[in-house]
Design a protein around this motif. Sequence first.
Motif, mmCIF file in Angstrom:
data_model
loop_
_atom_site.group_PDB
_atom_site.id
_atom_site.type_symbol
_atom_site.label_atom_id
_atom_site.label_comp_id
_atom_site.label_asym_id
_atom_site.label_seq_id
_atom_site.Cartn_x
_atom_site.Cartn_y
_atom_site.Cartn_z
ATOM 1 N N GLY A 120 0.817 -1.216 0.000
ATOM 2 C CA GLY A 120 0.000 0.000 0.000
ATOM 3 C C GLY A 120 0.844 1.256 0.000
ATOM 4 N N ASN A 123 1.913 1.291 -3.830
ATOM 5 C CA ASN A 123 0.882 1.382 -4.864
ATOM 6 C C ASN A 123 0.004 2.629 -4.756
ATOM 7 O OD1 ASN A 123 1.078 -1.026 -6.618
ATOM 8 N ND2 ASN A 123 0.993 -2.068 -4.649
ATOM 9 N N LEU A 124 -0.431 2.968 -3.563
ATOM 10 C CA LEU A 124 -1.317 4.137 -3.424
ATOM 11 C C LEU A 124 -0.646 5.424 -3.893
ATOM 12 C CD1 LEU A 124 -3.096 3.264 -0.056
ATOM 13 C CD2 LEU A 124 -4.005 3.070 -2.384
ATOM 14 N N PRO A 125 0.574 5.728 -3.448
ATOM 15 C CA PRO A 125 1.211 6.956 -3.937
ATOM 16 C C PRO A 125 1.536 6.920 -5.438
ATOM 17 C CG PRO A 125 2.334 6.174 -1.973
ATOM 18 C CD PRO A 125 1.358 5.117 -2.380
ATOM 19 N N VAL A 127 -0.053 5.242 -7.898
ATOM 20 C CA VAL A 127 -1.292 5.434 -8.665
ATOM 21 C C VAL A 127 -1.773 6.881 -8.537
ATOM 22 C CG1 VAL A 127 -3.730 4.775 -8.785
ATOM 23 C CG2 VAL A 127 -1.972 3.011 -8.591
ATOM 24 N N ALA A 128 -1.701 7.446 -7.342
ATOM 25 C CA ALA A 128 -2.091 8.850 -7.144
ATOM 26 C C ALA A 128 -1.197 9.789 -7.956
ATOM 27 C CB ALA A 128 -2.034 9.209 -5.661
ATOM 28 N N ASN A 162 5.824 -3.302 -8.896
ATOM 29 C CA ASN A 162 5.718 -3.963 -7.590
ATOM 30 C C ASN A 162 6.853 -4.967 -7.379
ATOM 31 O OD1 ASN A 162 3.205 -3.461 -5.777
ATOM 32 N ND2 ASN A 162 2.533 -3.167 -7.882
#
Length: 188
Positions: A120, A123-125, A127-128, A162
């Motif tokens: 997380g 991936n979250l940063p 994608v953002a 990843n």
Amino acid sequence: VQTAREAGLVPEKLDSAYDRAATRAEFCALAAAVMLLGGLIPLATFCCPAIAAMLLLPVFVECGERMAWAAWAAVALISLIVCPDKEAALLFAFVGYYPILRWRLEQIRRPWLRRLAKAGAFNLPVVAMYALSIFVLRLEQLLSDARALGLWLSLACLLAGNLCFALYDRLTGIAARLYAQRFRKHLR
């Protein structure tokens, strides 16, 4: 300054504060220089932010977490302003803090939860960042790349990212131990 230190004119408390400030400044400058290289070499878009983030490990070890966060913010701001490769600068701004955050994530006791938190944190940063770059900032190069790749190839790139991140996570731990055990005594 060195002469005053050797003569004993600088109190010990200020001497250690001077060393920490010098360590912070030197490694921030080195990380910013690495980020500037991102515009010169095409593959450096992804390598330079990773290397620059690793260069903040000595700041974390020598100066603590708060100073490491300040160093990351300084390098991120400098990179966003002067770095010719905006994708590399944004990548550093969005995930360059990971070596600092990793220390906290390693304290999670359950391995599956720790792996999920690390995934997380990547991936979250990412994608953002790409959503911000494509839909808000409308960076033309990224926009044309997104159109050319399509959804499935973009997801494949995220999967490859990843895998690289898992390797980077492992190397960050090794680099921190290597610095603490081998290089730290030579930089003091």
